[in-house]
Design a protein around this motif. Structure first.
Motif, PDB file in Angstrom:
ATOM      1  N   LEU A 360       0.836  -1.199   0.000  1.00  0.00           N
ATOM      2  CA  LEU A 360       0.000   0.000   0.000  1.00  0.00           C
ATOM      3  C   LEU A 360       0.873   1.251   0.000  1.00  0.00           C
ATOM      4  CD1 LEU A 360      -2.724  -0.859   2.694  1.00  0.00           C
ATOM      5  CD2 LEU A 360      -2.849  -1.170   0.209  1.00  0.00           C
ATOM      6  N   ASP A 361       0.474   2.244  -0.763  1.00  0.00           N
ATOM      7  CA  ASP A 361       1.116   3.549  -0.690  1.00  0.00           C
ATOM      8  C   ASP A 361       0.420   4.382   0.379  1.00  0.00           C
ATOM      9  OD1 ASP A 361       2.880   2.938  -2.670  1.00  0.00           O
ATOM     10  OD2 ASP A 361       1.789   3.986  -4.260  1.00  0.00           O
ATOM     11  N   ALA A 362       1.201   5.073   1.186  1.00  0.00           N
ATOM     12  CA  ALA A 362       0.605   5.990   2.156  1.00  0.00           C
ATOM     13  C   ALA A 362       0.255   7.301   1.455  1.00  0.00           C
ATOM     14  CB  ALA A 362       1.577   6.257   3.303  1.00  0.00           C
ATOM     15  N   PRO A 363      -0.866   7.935   1.818  1.00  0.00           N
ATOM     16  CA  PRO A 363      -1.168   9.258   1.256  1.00  0.00           C
ATOM     17  C   PRO A 363      -0.048  10.245   1.553  1.00  0.00           C
ATOM     18  CG  PRO A 363      -3.080   8.355   2.396  1.00  0.00           C
ATOM     19  CD  PRO A 363      -1.925   7.456   2.720  1.00  0.00           C
ATOM     20  N   ASN A 364       0.044  11.286   0.734  1.00  0.00           N
ATOM     21  CA  ASN A 364       1.178  12.196   0.895  1.00  0.00           C
ATOM     22  C   ASN A 364       1.069  13.106   2.105  1.00  0.00           C
ATOM     23  OD1 ASN A 364      -0.786  13.968   0.006  1.00  0.00           O
ATOM     24  ND2 ASN A 364       0.189  14.420  -1.949  1.00  0.00           N
ATOM     25  N   ASN A 365      -0.024  13.019   2.865  1.00  0.00           N
ATOM     26  CA  ASN A 365      -0.094  13.764   4.127  1.00  0.00           C
ATOM     27  C   ASN A 365       0.189  12.859   5.324  1.00  0.00           C
ATOM     28  OD1 ASN A 365      -2.500  12.289   4.013  1.00  0.00           O
ATOM     29  ND2 ASN A 365      -3.642  13.825   5.176  1.00  0.00           N
ATOM     30  N   TYR A 366       0.711  11.666   5.050  1.00  0.00           N
ATOM     31  CA  TYR A 366       1.020  10.714   6.120  1.00  0.00           C
ATOM     32  C   TYR A 366       2.219  11.209   6.919  1.00  0.00           C
ATOM     33  CZ  TYR A 366       2.747   6.276   8.139  1.00  0.00           C
ATOM     34  OH  TYR A 366       3.195   5.296   8.979  1.00  0.00           O
ATOM     35  N   PHE A 367       2.039  11.265   8.227  1.00  0.00           N
ATOM     36  CA  PHE A 367       3.096  11.657   9.151  1.00  0.00           C
ATOM     37  C   PHE A 367       3.815  10.375   9.570  1.00  0.00           C
ATOM     38  CE2 PHE A 367       4.458  12.843  13.551  1.00  0.00           C
ATOM     39  CZ  PHE A 367       5.212  13.962  13.253  1.00  0.00           C
ATOM     40  N   GLY A 368       4.810   9.975   8.752  1.00  0.00           N
ATOM     41  CA  GLY A 368       5.403   8.662   8.929  1.00  0.00           C
ATOM     42  C   GLY A 368       6.885   8.697   9.205  1.00  0.00           C
ATOM     43  N   PRO A 369       7.520   7.518   9.211  1.00  0.00           N
ATOM     44  CA  PRO A 369       8.936   7.431   9.560  1.00  0.00           C
ATOM     45  C   PRO A 369       9.841   8.315   8.720  1.00  0.00           C
ATOM     46  CG  PRO A 369       7.960   5.240   9.531  1.00  0.00           C
ATOM     47  CD  PRO A 369       6.920   6.184   8.999  1.00  0.00           C
ATOM     48  N   ARG A 370       9.569   8.399   7.411  1.00  0.00           N
ATOM     49  CA  ARG A 370      10.438   9.227   6.577  1.00  0.00           C
ATOM     50  C   ARG A 370      10.369  10.680   7.011  1.00  0.00           C
ATOM     51  NH1 ARG A 370      13.550  10.303   2.646  1.00  0.00           N
ATOM     52  NH2 ARG A 370      14.061   8.104   2.435  1.00  0.00           N
ATOM     53  N   LYS A 371       9.189  11.186   7.242  1.00  0.00           N
ATOM     54  CA  LYS A 371       9.051  12.592   7.618  1.00  0.00           C
ATOM     55  C   LYS A 371       9.683  12.855   8.983  1.00  0.00           C
ATOM     56  CE  LYS A 371       5.446  14.735   6.207  1.00  0.00           C
ATOM     57  NZ  LYS A 371       4.071  15.231   5.974  1.00  0.00           N
ATOM     58  N   MET A 573       8.926  -0.562  15.327  1.00  0.00           N
ATOM     59  CA  MET A 573       8.049   0.130  14.406  1.00  0.00           C
ATOM     60  C   MET A 573       6.614   0.153  14.902  1.00  0.00           C
ATOM     61  SD  MET A 573       9.836   1.487  12.144  1.00  0.00           S
ATOM     62  CE  MET A 573       8.658   1.973  10.903  1.00  0.00           C
ATOM     63  N   GLN A 574       6.173  -0.934  15.553  1.00  0.00           N
ATOM     64  CA  GLN A 574       4.808  -0.960  16.038  1.00  0.00           C
ATOM     65  C   GLN A 574       4.635  -0.039  17.239  1.00  0.00           C
ATOM     66  OE1 GLN A 574       2.315  -1.954  14.600  1.00  0.00           O
ATOM     67  NE2 GLN A 574       3.000  -3.422  13.083  1.00  0.00           N
ATOM     68  N   MET A 575       5.728   0.224  17.955  1.00  0.00           N
ATOM     69  CA  MET A 575       5.626   1.178  19.053  1.00  0.00           C
ATOM     70  C   MET A 575       5.440   2.597  18.532  1.00  0.00           C
ATOM     71  SD  MET A 575       8.319  -0.099  21.924  1.00  0.00           S
ATOM     72  CE  MET A 575       7.960  -1.537  22.944  1.00  0.00           C
ATOM     73  N   GLY A 576       5.600   2.777  17.239  1.00  0.00           N
ATOM     74  CA  GLY A 576       5.480   4.105  16.660  1.00  0.00           C
ATOM     75  C   GLY A 576       4.045   4.573  16.545  1.00  0.00           C
ATOM     76  N   ALA A 605      13.461   2.574   9.424  1.00  0.00           N
ATOM     77  CA  ALA A 605      12.644   3.288   8.445  1.00  0.00           C
ATOM     78  C   ALA A 605      13.241   3.145   7.057  1.00  0.00           C
ATOM     79  CB  ALA A 605      12.526   4.760   8.831  1.00  0.00           C
ATOM     80  N   GLU A 606      14.561   3.285   6.955  1.00  0.00           N
ATOM     81  CA  GLU A 606      15.209   3.139   5.655  1.00  0.00           C
ATOM     82  C   GLU A 606      15.078   1.712   5.123  1.00  0.00           C
ATOM     83  OE1 GLU A 606      18.750   6.231   5.082  1.00  0.00           O
ATOM     84  OE2 GLU A 606      19.152   4.809   6.703  1.00  0.00           O
ATOM     85  N   ALA A 607      15.277   0.730   6.014  1.00  0.00           N
ATOM     86  CA  ALA A 607      15.201  -0.665   5.581  1.00  0.00           C
ATOM     87  C   ALA A 607      13.792  -1.026   5.111  1.00  0.00           C
ATOM     88  CB  ALA A 607      15.635  -1.582   6.724  1.00  0.00           C
ATOM     89  N   THR A 608      12.774  -0.555   5.845  1.00  0.00           N
ATOM     90  CA  THR A 608      11.390  -0.853   5.470  1.00  0.00           C
ATOM     91  C   THR A 608      11.029  -0.159   4.155  1.00  0.00           C
ATOM     92  OG1 THR A 608      10.817  -1.055   7.803  1.00  0.00           O
ATOM     93  CG2 THR A 608       8.998  -0.780   6.268  1.00  0.00           C
ATOM     94  N   GLU A 609      11.522   1.053   3.987  1.00  0.00           N
ATOM     95  CA  GLU A 609      11.279   1.765   2.733  1.00  0.00           C
ATOM     96  C   GLU A 609      11.885   1.003   1.555  1.00  0.00           C
ATOM     97  OE1 GLU A 609      13.184   5.745   1.728  1.00  0.00           O
ATOM     98  OE2 GLU A 609      11.176   6.345   2.346  1.00  0.00           O
ATOM     99  N   GLU A 610      13.049   0.404   1.789  1.00  0.00           N
ATOM    100  CA  GLU A 610      13.670  -0.409   0.743  1.00  0.00           C
ATOM    101  C   GLU A 610      12.758  -1.560   0.319  1.00  0.00           C
ATOM    102  OE1 GLU A 610      17.776  -1.721   0.738  1.00  0.00           O
ATOM    103  OE2 GLU A 610      18.176  -0.299   2.361  1.00  0.00           O
ATOM    104  N   LEU A 611      12.073  -2.165   1.292  1.00  0.00           N
ATOM    105  CA  LEU A 611      11.201  -3.292   0.945  1.00  0.00           C
ATOM    106  C   LEU A 611      10.028  -2.841   0.092  1.00  0.00           C
ATOM    107  CD1 LEU A 611      11.063  -5.639   4.045  1.00  0.00           C
ATOM    108  CD2 LEU A 611      12.585  -5.658   2.091  1.00  0.00           C
ATOM    109  N   HIS A 612       9.481  -1.664   0.387  1.00  0.00           N
ATOM    110  CA  HIS A 612       8.401  -1.152  -0.461  1.00  0.00           C
ATOM    111  C   HIS A 612       8.918  -0.883  -1.877  1.00  0.00           C
ATOM    112  CE1 HIS A 612       4.873  -0.659   2.167  1.00  0.00           C
ATOM    113  NE2 HIS A 612       5.752  -0.524   3.141  1.00  0.00           N
TER     114      HIS A 612
END
Length: 920
Positions: A360-371, A573-576, A605-612
């Motif tokens: 799934l792609d997160a919407p661009n207003n997602y306050f996530g690990p990258r931000k 990550m789940q604690m996030g 966050a970087e490793a999970t982004e790599e999987l996507h």
């Protein structure tokens, strides 16, 4: 007033379906036009402008359609054929249509709703055809992001599955009661249309209370065998069998991921089938496994042994002739396909998503690990949202016992509380008083200690609130009160740019924070109840542990205080809980955590982004779920997860692939003899290269020196001489040398070597024989006394961002960047932060990066004198290696680890519900 604004919002939002009007000017013109109606007498110009800005933000939000990796089998697409029948019926897409209207009513951005519609169609189309009476079973997985809307997605899938003909739908919703209850409430609202735990008085009779989708249409109500108060119960289910009857409406259950519940449900289904023919198990069944990485994983590795819950889910599926299993997760590293003993066994795992994996792609207003952890700042600059905890060890050490006392809380926790109170007040001034605001405190795994933290926080809150009550109304004189003055300082430090008038904040403090309360959320007690709020949103500080770590949504989460020592990827990550959507108050959010934990999160966050990214690439390449599973398992970052799953006694042999991987020495041995030995290794390495004609003047480039086409023998000699700290698991020398040695005569025979050197304006060192400007890196104090130099800071990385672009041909780098922007819908965007891994995939030669590091303590460390003497006097040597994609990516090398080492490195795992109960 709020009703008028909501009505105005709804009318304007529907009017904006015409994309030509979706401009700032068009929005305001439409609002002005609709406001002329006499039903909006109380809407002011300021209200209208606030609404215009909110709509601007909302319609600017979009969501990609994700990625799809499917098995290469003879699956027959069926959805389009069935769609014609559904749309030709009297109530086309009945359940989905209601839910879609609810999403619009709840002001979900239009593009996100349309994206959800398309993605759920994709998922539904990969399930089994419920109108096909032959036996079949399908298994898939949906990989989302923490707190990004997975529940909304699978609620939409439930609705569409019911419309298509699925008549039994089971949602397994985590391992805690509060999460199950919360998920039941979401299904009640989005699918059932009734509050399953509450009755409403209608005249002289009590009837189920209509909620959510029932506002649009309350016919065809699904039968629920669970409710918001109670999990599955045999007797309750049996009493509802008359409602099930002909299966004219779907039957739904939301159950806890618990062995007792699963056993009861399986037994009831068997008994029901035996006593009332086999109708129920003959129905097409959809099982949705929320948090599929938690407890569903097969974590025992005997040939016939499986974990109990894993086996019970398989047993449940096995009762049905026609069944679908869809696991939802945000932490794919820890999932069910990670670690069967043999590669070929992966497909044979009964819960392996053999048929499809959807990202799934997160919407661009997602306050996530990258931000939060990756975007927008130099590596050494303090991130916008993050604050360091460095003052806890004397009062609340990370490693504490369940019977320890707590006489005070760290000053940083008090500062986080002040920040939350000021942020709540600013949100009220912005017109968000009717919205919930929450603060999270996750600082202990022991329920007794959580209770003590709650008590200490309540005492501090009472003191602050007493001062507000007495002195906040006194204007300038009120600042003579130390508590009011401290709140003002917090505002000046954190929020001056967000709300520049302190006087307005001070005068509003009592109204905004007077109802604030501290609650405990764990296996012993759950005082968190957002439904108890009236017209005004709750202001709540939630103190908990593992119960706050998985799935539970804290409404309006604004400030988080996280003090834990787990380095396990899925747990972290789940604690996030702080990830999610923060409409209108994102810039007010703050997160406190130890510097080392910040680095862990950034790495994950970087490793999970790599999987996507890997899912997107595999979709393009028409790869299969098995190939994705193998890629996950061989990723260097899966090493810790795999080893964790194997915890037991003795040595653990873990096979990892280094193709397309990056490893570096983020932990170093702080013994001076070892440090000098590593300096000598680097010095001899550079001397040997100098003798082959590589010189500083000829190899100088931006950020250091680039030496091209270095022979692999020099790399191997350096690795032989380098004394790696066992704590730096990924750079364990024997596996690295094995991997390189297997490819030394073909794809890894020639290397790029980059010697990192900071700006010439800074002092340079000739310690290694070359003029090198040492990089400055912060060292975590947690491991200093153990003799470990552990790189801390925002990314816990020795390398700066962009280092893996070095040595990549310009045209290859440009191609990688273009693919990244296209796959993320970022064309035309300025200042795109390209992750390093996109260059690694474009790399044609391996890269060794050599660092000279000047270590220092993090800023604001309590009692720095305690640690200064432990720092080395001279800069230290570290290295990183970026491996290109191998032509033999499935060939792995073996890392040997043991249980004691793992626990020393990463701490104990968090406890499950039963274990946490034992600690009461």
């Amino acid at each position: 007033m709020s009703n008028q604004l909501d009505m105005l919002d709804n009318m304007v939002s529907h009017g904006l379906a015409d994309s030509a009007r979706r401009t700032p000017e068009g929005i305001r013109e439409l609002i002005a036009s609709v406001r002329q109606a006499p039903i909006f007498p109380d809407v002011t110009d300021d209200d209208a402008e606030m609404l215009a800005r909110e709509i601007e933000e909302r319609i600017g939000v979009s969501m990609g359609l994700g990625s799809l990796v499917v098995a290469a089998d003879d699956f027959e697409p069926w959805l389009e054929n069935v769609r014609a029948e559904i749309e030709g019926g009297s109530d086309p897409w009945y359940y989905w249509s209601r839910y879609k209207k609810l999403l619009f009513k709840n002001k979900l951005p239009q593009d996100v709703i349309y994206g959800t519609d398309q993605v759920t169609d994709t998922i539904l189309g990969r399930l089994g055809n419920p109108r096909d009476n032959r036996s079949w079973d399908r298994k898939g997985m949906v990989v989302g992001h923490v707190q990004s809307g997975k529940t909304a997605n699978y609620t939409g899938l439930v609705c569409k599955a019911a419309d298509a003909g699925y008549r039994l739908i089971i949602v397994i919703a985590g391992i805690h009661n509060n999460l199950r209850n919360q998920t039941q409430g979401r299904i009640d609202e989005g699918f059932i249309g009734r509050d399953t735990g509450r009755l409403a008085q209608v005249g002289t009779r009590e009837k189920p209370k209509l909620i959510g989708v029932a506002e649009f249409d309350d016919r065809f109500t699904p039968v629920s065998l669970t409710n918001t108060i109670r999990d599955f119960n045999k007797s309750t289910a049996t009493s509802n069998t008359s409602q099930i009857a002909s299966y004219a409406v779907p039957v739904v259950l939301v159950i806890k991921k618990n062995t007792h519940t699963l056993r009861n449900l399986t037994e009831w289904l068997r008994e029901h089938s035996a006593n009332h023919s086999s109708e129920m198990v003959d129905q097409p069944m959809l099982l949705i496994d929320d948090e599929a990485d938690n407890a569903s994983i097969n974590v025992k590795y005997g040939k016939s042994e499986v974990s109990r819950i894993n086996g019970q889910i398989r047993e449940l599926l096995g009762l049905f002739r026609r069944s679908c299993y869809v696991g939802y997760t945000a932490t794919p590293f820890a999932n069910i396909f990670i670690d069967p003993e043999q590669d070929e066994a992966m497909e044979e795992e009964d819960l392996f998503p053999r048929d499809f994996i959807i990202g799934l792609d997160a919407p661009n207003n997602y306050f996530g690990p990258r931000k939060v952890f990756l975007d927008g700042m130099p590596d050494d600059e303090e991130p916008y949202y993050l604050r360091n905890i460095t003052d806890n060890e004397d009062v609340l050490p990370i490693k504490h016992g369940k019977d320890d006392e707590l006489v005070a809380i760290p000053e940083s926790m008090i500062e986080a509380l002040r920040t939350f109170l000021v942020a709540r007040t600013i949100r009220d001034l912005r017109g968000q008083a009717d919205q919930h605001a929450s603060m999270l405190v996750n600082a202990s795994r022991f329920t007794r200690m959580q209770g003590l933290i709650r008590n200490r926080l309540q005492e501090v809150l009472d003191t602050i609130r007493d001062s507000i009550r007495i002195n906040a109304s006194l204007g300038e004189r009120g600042l003579l009160d130390p508590e009011i003055a401290a709140l003002r300082k917090t505002w000046a430090d954190e929020f001056h740019d967000e709300w520049p008038d302190w006087n307005e904040i001070q005068s509003r403090l009592l109204q905004s924070t007077g109802g604030a309360k501290v609650v405990e959320v764990n296996s012993r007690v759950n005082d968190l109840d957002y439904s108890a709020a009236g017209d005004r949103g709750l202001t709540v500080i939630a103190v908990g542990g593992f119960s706050l770590s998985r799935g539970l949504t804290l409404e309006g989460l604004t400030v988080s205080y996280f003090l834990r020592n787990s380095m396990m990827y899925d747990t972290l990550m789940q604690m996030g809980r702080w990830f999610g959507y923060r409409g209108g108050y994102e810039k007010l959010c703050r997160i406190w955590m130890p510097p080392q934990a910040i680095g862990w999160y950034a790495h994950i966050a970087e490793a999970t982004e790599e999987l996507h990214e890997e899912l997107r690439r595999m979709q393009r390449d028409r790869a299969t779920p098995l190939q994705f599973g193998l890629a996950v398992r061989s990723h260097p970052s899966s090493l810790l997860v795999t080893a964790r799953n194997k915890l037991g006694s003795g040595e653990k042999h873990v096979k990892i692939g280094l193709s397309n991987g990056y490893v570096e020495t983020h932990k170093l041995n702080n013994d001076e003899e070892v440090l000098e030995s590593n300096r000598n290794a680097a010095r001899n390495f550079l001397i040997a290269l100098h003798e082959e004609g590589y010189e500083p003047s000829k190899t100088k480039c931006q950020g250091g020196y680039l030496l091209e086409d270095v022979g692999v023998a020099h790399i191997d000699e350096f690795l032989i001489r380098f004394r790696n700290a066992r704590e730096s698991v990924g750079t364990t020398i024997p596996p690295l040398r094995d991997y390189i040695g297997q490819r030394a005569h073909d794809e890894l025979d020639k290397w790029d070597v980059f010697i990192a050197s900071v700006s010439e304006k800074q002092e340079t060192s000739d310690l290694l024989g070359w003029p090198i400007g040492p990089a400055k890196r912060s060292i975590g104090v947690e491991r200093l006394e153990d003799g470990i130099l552990s790189i801390s800071g925002r990314r816990a990385r020795v390398a700066s961002r962009g280092v893996e672009k070095i040595g990549v041909a310009a045209e290859d780098a440009a191609r990688a960047e273009a693919e990244f922007t296209a796959s993320h819908n970022l064309e035309g965007s300025r200042d795109v932060n390209f992750p390093d891994h996109i260059y690694r995939r474009a790399r044609r030669k391996p890269l060794l990066v050599l660092f000279l590091i000047s270590v220092r303590l993090p800023e604001k460390v309590e009692t720095p004198g305690k640690y200064v003497g432990l720092l080395p006097n001279e800069p230290v040597v570290a290295f990183g290696i970026s491996f290109p994609v191998s032509s033999r990516p499935d060939d792995k090398v073996e890392y040997v680890m043991n249980t004691t080492m793992l626990r020393e490195l990463f701490g104990d795992e968090d406890l499950d519900e039963d274990a946490e109960m034992e600690d009461v």
